[in-house]
Scaffold this active site. Structure first.
Site, mmCIF file in Angstrom:
data_model
loop_
_atom_site.group_PDB
_atom_site.id
_atom_site.type_symbol
_atom_site.label_atom_id
_atom_site.label_comp_id
_atom_site.label_asym_id
_atom_site.label_seq_id
_atom_site.Cartn_x
_atom_site.Cartn_y
_atom_site.Cartn_z
ATOM 1 N N HIS A 106 -1.253 -0.288 -9.710
ATOM 2 C CA HIS A 106 -1.520 -1.980 -9.183
ATOM 3 C C HIS A 106 -2.678 -2.527 -9.220
ATOM 4 O O HIS A 106 -3.762 -2.818 -9.558
ATOM 5 C CB HIS A 106 -2.944 -0.964 -7.788
ATOM 6 C CG HIS A 106 -3.392 -1.522 -6.712
ATOM 7 N ND1 HIS A 106 -3.878 -0.727 -5.231
ATOM 8 C CD2 HIS A 106 -2.974 -2.985 -6.502
ATOM 9 C CE1 HIS A 106 -3.742 -1.255 -4.514
ATOM 10 N NE2 HIS A 106 -3.092 -3.061 -5.069
ATOM 11 N N ARG A 155 0.687 -1.576 0.164
ATOM 12 C CA ARG A 155 -0.256 0.377 0.062
ATOM 13 C C ARG A 155 1.122 1.110 -0.086
ATOM 14 O O ARG A 155 1.264 1.229 0.445
ATOM 15 C CB ARG A 155 -0.261 0.027 1.727
ATOM 16 C CG ARG A 155 -2.122 -0.677 1.454
ATOM 17 C CD ARG A 155 -3.387 -0.461 0.354
ATOM 18 N NE ARG A 155 -4.217 -1.795 0.267
ATOM 19 C CZ ARG A 155 -4.019 -2.559 -0.217
ATOM 20 N NH1 ARG A 155 -3.044 -3.195 -1.299
ATOM 21 N NH2 ARG A 155 -5.211 -3.698 0.203
ATOM 22 N N GLU A 203 -3.559 6.748 -5.104
ATOM 23 C CA GLU A 203 -3.977 6.304 -6.181
ATOM 24 C C GLU A 203 -5.286 6.091 -6.815
ATOM 25 O O GLU A 203 -6.132 6.261 -5.424
ATOM 26 C CB GLU A 203 -3.062 4.714 -6.077
ATOM 27 C CG GLU A 203 -3.826 3.715 -5.141
ATOM 28 C CD GLU A 203 -3.423 2.784 -4.870
ATOM 29 O OE1 GLU A 203 -1.851 2.440 -4.855
ATOM 30 O OE2 GLU A 203 -3.884 1.318 -4.899
#
Ligand code: 8YV
Length: 310
Positions: A276, A229, A258
């Site tokens: 991601h 993360r 993000e």
């Protein structure tokens, strides 16, 4: 009467297809007026397949029994509140370990062998005009420090050994049967390591643990890979150090805000950026979606949950 469940985000394909076979699914994110829609359906909602279950949303759902979190990381769910209210929580562990480990190695190779930059070099016609691409580093013989030797971390470690790297790790506690050297101090590990790979859970407990001090210890030849993360890394310090040469390079699959990526990162040559993608394979996302459905079914049929968090 079918059981009514809530989603607040587009789910994995197999969950989008599987859930309506067993439940009435309310898609909050598709409602024109989500507030009014929630007020209307809230008392009937008994399950959720959702990211971002904060106190406010939990307050709005008085009859909620279970949250099936659509990823392995459940930092978007207020776990303490769920515990307090007796709400069960599940996640999607294990089924994504291989996909995560695979892309981690891919990003490491891409960063040190400069694969995206070399690809652009060829496409731009520079090979023909300017000659060979500059020489670069390699993974072989380097030390990789894994932050979070959990199920995914162990799969990454195995693959790093196959790349002839030395593996060390940092975590809350030493794991007795692991063949890798343990560091209880992240700064010390960063001083020893050439690479740091971040795969620890997100959330308040790990916020900013990859601090400026840790990045300085990793140093000008050091490489950072973040698969966990954005919250775990001091992104401001990271950008500054990548710009100044205080840190060698970074491969980043996750970001603090993000899908917004700091524009300063986008122009840097010593980074590889990924949107991601850790678990983003068809097979893995289908398996994650199946697990969401299976957990909700198990709960409502009175069977043990397959992957309980709470
Ligand atoms: C994906 C993840 O973001 O499992 C997690 O914690 O972050 C990921 O696998 C997610 O499943 C995308 O929908």
């Amino acid at each position: 009467m079918p059981i009514e469940i809530l989603t607040n985000h587009k789910l994995h394909r197999s969950a989008e297809m599987g859930l309506p076979k067993h439940f009435t699914v309310h898609r909050l994110h598709e409602a024109a007026d989500s507030k009014a829609y929630l007020a209307e359906i809230a008392p009937r909602i008994r399950g959720a397949a959702a990211w971002h279950m904060d106190k406010k949303l939990l307050d709005a759902l008085p009859n909620l029994e279970i949250v099936a979190n659509p990823g392995v990381g459940y930092d978007g769910v207020d776990i303490a509140e769920c515990k307090k209210r007796g709400i069960r929580v599940t996640n999607t562990p294990d089924v994504l370990n291989d996909a995560m480990a695979e892309i981690t190695i891919g990003l490491m190779v891409a960063l040190c062998r400069r694969i995206p930059q070399a690809d652009r070099y060829v496409r731009d016609g520079r090979w023909e005009k300017q000659g060979n691409f500059p020489l670069m580093g390699e993974l072989t013989g380097k030390t990789v420090g894994i932050i979070g030797l959990g199920r995914i971390g162990k799969e990454i470690a195995r693959r790093c050994l196959a790349m002839k790297m030395r593996v060390v790790y940092f975590g809350r506690r030493q794991q007795p049967h692991q063949p890798y050297v343990y560091y209880g101090d992240l700064f010390e590990m960063a001083r020893e390591a050439d690479w740091l790979v971040v795969v620890a859970p997100g959330g308040e407990g790990t916020r900013g643990i990859v601090s400026r001090k840790v990045l300085e210890a990793l140093g000008p030849d050091g490489m950072l890979v973040n698969m966990a993360r954005g919250t775990l890394v001091d992104e401001k310090a990271l950008v500054e150090m990548l710009k100044s040469g205080g840190l060698g390079g970074a491969a980043l699959d996750v970001f603090d805000m993000e899908p917004h990526v700091p524009p300063e990162l986008v122009v840097l040559d010593n980074v590889v950026l990924s949107p991601h993608q850790g678990s983003a394979t068809i097979k893995t996302r289908d398996a994650m979606g199946d697990l969401i459905v299976a957990n909700l079914l198990a709960h409502f049929e009175g069977r043990p949950l397959l992957s309980p968090v709470v």
